[in-house]
Write a protein that holds these residues in place. Structure first.
Motif, PDB file in Angstrom:
ATOM      1  N   TYR A  64       0.849  -1.201   0.000  1.00  0.00           N
ATOM      2  CA  TYR A  64       0.000   0.000   0.000  1.00  0.00           C
ATOM      3  C   TYR A  64       0.884   1.250   0.000  1.00  0.00           C
ATOM      4  CZ  TYR A  64      -4.095  -2.829   1.444  1.00  0.00           C
ATOM      5  OH  TYR A  64      -5.120  -3.733   1.539  1.00  0.00           O
ATOM      6  N   VAL A  65       1.893   1.249   0.879  1.00  0.00           N
ATOM      7  CA  VAL A  65       2.789   2.405   1.006  1.00  0.00           C
ATOM      8  C   VAL A  65       3.561   2.609  -0.302  1.00  0.00           C
ATOM      9  CG1 VAL A  65       4.809   3.326   2.234  1.00  0.00           C
ATOM     10  CG2 VAL A  65       2.967   2.197   3.510  1.00  0.00           C
ATOM     11  N   GLN A  66       4.069   1.515  -0.854  1.00  0.00           N
ATOM     12  CA  GLN A  66       4.839   1.575  -2.100  1.00  0.00           C
ATOM     13  C   GLN A  66       3.993   2.150  -3.232  1.00  0.00           C
ATOM     14  OE1 GLN A  66       5.872  -2.351  -3.566  1.00  0.00           O
ATOM     15  NE2 GLN A  66       7.921  -1.657  -4.144  1.00  0.00           N
ATOM     16  N   LYS A  67       2.764   1.677  -3.337  1.00  0.00           N
ATOM     17  CA  LYS A  67       1.860   2.152  -4.383  1.00  0.00           C
ATOM     18  C   LYS A  67       1.639   3.662  -4.251  1.00  0.00           C
ATOM     19  CE  LYS A  67      -2.616   1.160  -6.433  1.00  0.00           C
ATOM     20  NZ  LYS A  67      -3.648   0.161  -6.546  1.00  0.00           N
ATOM     21  N   ALA A  68       1.434   4.125  -3.021  1.00  0.00           N
ATOM     22  CA  ALA A  68       1.208   5.549  -2.770  1.00  0.00           C
ATOM     23  C   ALA A  68       2.475   6.365  -3.070  1.00  0.00           C
ATOM     24  CB  ALA A  68       0.767   5.763  -1.326  1.00  0.00           C
ATOM     25  N   GLU A  69       3.609   5.881  -2.576  1.00  0.00           N
ATOM     26  CA  GLU A  69       4.861   6.630  -2.735  1.00  0.00           C
ATOM     27  C   GLU A  69       5.288   6.728  -4.191  1.00  0.00           C
ATOM     28  OE1 GLU A  69       7.528   4.694   0.058  1.00  0.00           O
ATOM     29  OE2 GLU A  69       6.964   6.106   1.665  1.00  0.00           O
ATOM     30  N   LYS A  70       4.982   5.683  -4.969  1.00  0.00           N
ATOM     31  CA  LYS A  70       5.302   5.705  -6.397  1.00  0.00           C
ATOM     32  C   LYS A  70       4.608   6.875  -7.094  1.00  0.00           C
ATOM     33  CE  LYS A  70       5.527   1.189  -7.754  1.00  0.00           C
ATOM     34  NZ  LYS A  70       4.966   0.050  -8.403  1.00  0.00           N
ATOM     35  N   GLU A  89       2.517   8.452   5.631  1.00  0.00           N
ATOM     36  CA  GLU A  89       1.635   9.100   6.601  1.00  0.00           C
ATOM     37  C   GLU A  89       0.208   9.202   6.062  1.00  0.00           C
ATOM     38  OE1 GLU A  89       5.597   9.458   7.679  1.00  0.00           O
ATOM     39  OE2 GLU A  89       4.769  10.215   5.808  1.00  0.00           O
ATOM     40  N   GLU A  90       0.083   9.465   4.763  1.00  0.00           N
ATOM     41  CA  GLU A  90      -1.254   9.538   4.168  1.00  0.00           C
ATOM     42  C   GLU A  90      -1.910   8.155   4.147  1.00  0.00           C
ATOM     43  OE1 GLU A  90      -1.347  13.159   1.030  1.00  0.00           O
ATOM     44  OE2 GLU A  90       0.165  11.628   0.611  1.00  0.00           O
ATOM     45  N   VAL A  91      -1.129   7.119   3.858  1.00  0.00           N
ATOM     46  CA  VAL A  91      -1.656   5.749   3.903  1.00  0.00           C
ATOM     47  C   VAL A  91      -2.122   5.438   5.332  1.00  0.00           C
ATOM     48  CG1 VAL A  91      -1.095   3.288   3.653  1.00  0.00           C
ATOM     49  CG2 VAL A  91      -0.235   4.943   1.973  1.00  0.00           C
ATOM     50  N   ASP A  92      -1.297   5.801   6.315  1.00  0.00           N
ATOM     51  CA  ASP A  92      -1.653   5.560   7.721  1.00  0.00           C
ATOM     52  C   ASP A  92      -2.925   6.315   8.102  1.00  0.00           C
ATOM     53  OD1 ASP A  92       0.622   4.031   7.828  1.00  0.00           O
ATOM     54  OD2 ASP A  92       1.736   5.371   9.160  1.00  0.00           O
ATOM     55  N   GLU A  93      -3.076   7.520   7.589  1.00  0.00           N
ATOM     56  CA  GLU A  93      -4.266   8.330   7.860  1.00  0.00           C
ATOM     57  C   GLU A  93      -5.524   7.644   7.304  1.00  0.00           C
ATOM     58  OE1 GLU A  93      -6.561  11.339   9.324  1.00  0.00           O
ATOM     59  OE2 GLU A  93      -4.423  11.050   9.725  1.00  0.00           O
ATOM     60  N   ILE A  94      -5.403   7.080   6.116  1.00  0.00           N
ATOM     61  CA  ILE A  94      -6.517   6.350   5.494  1.00  0.00           C
ATOM     62  C   ILE A  94      -6.884   5.135   6.345  1.00  0.00           C
ATOM     63  CG2 ILE A  94      -7.046   4.805   3.547  1.00  0.00           C
ATOM     64  CD1 ILE A  94      -5.575   6.845   1.756  1.00  0.00           C
ATOM     65  N   ILE A  95      -5.868   4.387   6.769  1.00  0.00           N
ATOM     66  CA  ILE A  95      -6.109   3.198   7.598  1.00  0.00           C
ATOM     67  C   ILE A  95      -6.769   3.603   8.919  1.00  0.00           C
ATOM     68  CG2 ILE A  95      -5.009   1.307   8.868  1.00  0.00           C
ATOM     69  CD1 ILE A  95      -2.895   1.273   6.537  1.00  0.00           C
ATOM     70  N   ALA A  96      -6.287   4.691   9.515  1.00  0.00           N
ATOM     71  CA  ALA A  96      -6.859   5.174  10.777  1.00  0.00           C
ATOM     72  C   ALA A  96      -8.320   5.580  10.584  1.00  0.00           C
ATOM     73  CB  ALA A  96      -6.042   6.358  11.304  1.00  0.00           C
ATOM     74  N   LEU A 113      -5.847   7.453  -3.333  1.00  0.00           N
ATOM     75  CA  LEU A 113      -4.672   8.212  -2.914  1.00  0.00           C
ATOM     76  C   LEU A 113      -3.627   8.198  -4.034  1.00  0.00           C
ATOM     77  CD1 LEU A 113      -3.253   9.739  -0.544  1.00  0.00           C
ATOM     78  CD2 LEU A 113      -2.259   7.533   0.092  1.00  0.00           C
ATOM     79  N   ALA A 114      -3.362   7.009  -4.561  1.00  0.00           N
ATOM     80  CA  ALA A 114      -2.360   6.859  -5.613  1.00  0.00           C
ATOM     81  C   ALA A 114      -2.772   7.597  -6.896  1.00  0.00           C
ATOM     82  CB  ALA A 114      -2.116   5.380  -5.910  1.00  0.00           C
ATOM     83  N   ARG A 115      -4.067   7.748  -7.104  1.00  0.00           N
ATOM     84  CA  ARG A 115      -4.545   8.466  -8.298  1.00  0.00           C
ATOM     85  C   ARG A 115      -4.555   9.980  -8.110  1.00  0.00           C
ATOM     86  NH1 ARG A 115      -8.786   4.717  -8.821  1.00  0.00           N
ATOM     87  NH2 ARG A 115     -10.235   6.387  -8.401  1.00  0.00           N
ATOM     88  N   GLY A 116      -4.122  10.428  -6.911  1.00  0.00           N
ATOM     89  CA  GLY A 116      -3.970  11.858  -6.718  1.00  0.00           C
ATOM     90  C   GLY A 116      -5.160  12.578  -6.121  1.00  0.00           C
ATOM     91  N   LYS A 117      -6.156  11.836  -5.664  1.00  0.00           N
ATOM     92  CA  LYS A 117      -7.297  12.493  -5.011  1.00  0.00           C
ATOM     93  C   LYS A 117      -6.854  13.186  -3.734  1.00  0.00           C
ATOM     94  CE  LYS A 117     -11.879  11.064  -5.208  1.00  0.00           C
ATOM     95  NZ  LYS A 117     -12.971  10.136  -4.905  1.00  0.00           N
TER      96      LYS A 117
END
Length: 117
Positions: free
Chosen positions: A19-25, A31-38, A105-109
């Protein structure tokens, strides 16, 4: 007895880095991935880190989640060719909700939009 989908028994900690890798790419952050999970599960900080480190599977991850966000019904759309709002199995639906949010997130929303604010 019907065999569980493999994803149910996969460890959350093994999928989390993906998930993190996909977002960071796409220029987003861990932190944004963690925020989504939270937002989705109520896991944050040390609790989230424990879930990652302990090797719990997705079934346990979601069954022990501090709280599922009451706005999950606002998550709609297609993940892996399936509309998330039409998934019958409650656990599979939660997993796909998480997939969908990370995809957005990865698509830039914008994060506010992803978190259905």
């Amino acid at each position: 007895m019907e065999k569980k989908p493999r994803v149910f028994t996969m460890s959350f900690g093994s999928v989390y880095p993906l998930y993190v890798q996909k977002a960071e790419k796409k220029g987003r952050t861990k932190e944004e991935v963690d925020e989504i999970i939270a937002w989705l599960t109520g896991y944050r900080g040390a609790k989230l880190q424990r879930a990652i480190d302990s090797g719990v599977d997705f079934e346990t991850f979601f069954s022990k989640a501090p709280r599922l966000n009451p706005n999950v019904g606002l998550i709609t759309g297609v993940v892996c060719g399936v509309r998330v709002e039409e998934i019958a199995d409650p656990l599979m639906q939660k997993i796909r909700y998480l997939d969908k949010l990370v995809d957005e997130l990865a698509r830039g929303k914008k994060l506010e939009s992803i978190l259905r604010k």
